[in-house]
Design an enzyme around this catalytic site. Sequence first.
Site: not given
Ligand code: PLP
Length: 382
Positions: A48, A101, A173, A198
């Site tokens: 962890r 998001y 982000d 992603k």
């Molecule tokens: C998918 C996404 C998230 C969240 O991420 P997860 O891996 O699904 O928890 C945050 N910001 C954006 C822009 C995203 O597309």
Amino acid sequence: MRGFSTRAIHTGQDPDPTTGAVIVPIHATSTFAQDGVGGMRGGYEYSRSANPTRTALQECLAALEGGRHAYAFGSGMGASDTLLRVLLRPGDHMVIPHDAYGGTFRLVDKVLALWGIEYTPVDLSDIDALRAALRPATKAVWCETPTNPLLGIADIAAVADVTRSAGVRLVVDNTFASPYLQNPLALGADVVVHSTTKYVGGHSDVVGGVVVTSDDAIAEQLRFIQNAVGSVPGPFDAWLTLRGAKTLAVRMERHSDNAEVVAEALAAHPAVERVLYPGLPEHPGHVVAAKQMRRFGGMVSFLVAGGSEAALRVCAATEIFTLAESLGGIESLIEFPAQMTHASVAGSALEVPDSLIRLSVGIEDAEDLVADLRQALDAATG
Ligand SMILES: *Cc1c(COP(=O)(O)O)cnc(C)c1O
């Protein structure tokens, strides 16, 4: 500094010192032998707190964003939650994008609000609106660019000027752009967040997140809360994400090539009311995007003439574009934000238009993708 792909393939990934394995091993272990109490080999104690496969991923992702520190998490939301626990205390206020998001909005509105966090949604392409939203209690501005799902563009350097003079932390982000197309730390952001699910992972086979910063004080608290809260990725997930990251540059070039072709084909189709793609000259954020991004990425949204019913029919009619949430993988996806990814913002200030379709344009052959969208639009609206 070495080039992007050299860093992607080598940083944090020296051949294994014990076996010479060229690829970083999956260190599938929860604990590590100690040579006498406290005698740790290489600093590892319990997975962890730290695991060598995760360390390799973190070093690589820090290098790709041009940051000094990176912390990997079991999901993008796990990364965001840990970061916001570092930056905010009860009574603090934050600014979020007016089309954030959906999961970020839900975290702030439904979870952190219970711990006394206040927020204001702001269109961050409007710098005066950002200035007007800041309060004495504002501690963080959360920025997404391009935004999800409307592909809005914020000028990161201009937002950073405002946050720096106000003494507020700027988080970007960077999921939609990926570290290959855009590096917010170099533009003045304090912290970068990714859902590595992603583009970084890139193959739709693993969920994860990362926080990158060059601020040593933020990094120290991130390390502490990452361990205290424990939303870490396991070694298998860290390994898959690292494997994906190695090809990020070639994938992003192809995603961008294909998305440009798709955006132009959609713009020429009579059943399409409007295409939202920052690579199109008529996009309101085109000039800023061209300044801060290497290319325009693989995400394309569009509004269908005929409203939600026509949009739903298009989503049902594609054959190569798979109807699914998520984005950034090698395969093309189509989705209907109003009822899928962004259902959690229905009825809020962040509600999205109900004739909107979002595409994650994959790296298949562009002609096939265009033909698929044409036949779906013709069938759904003809
Ligand atoms: C998918 C996404 C998230 C969240 O991420 P997860 O891996 O699904 O928890 C945050 N910001 C954006 C822009 C995203 O597309």
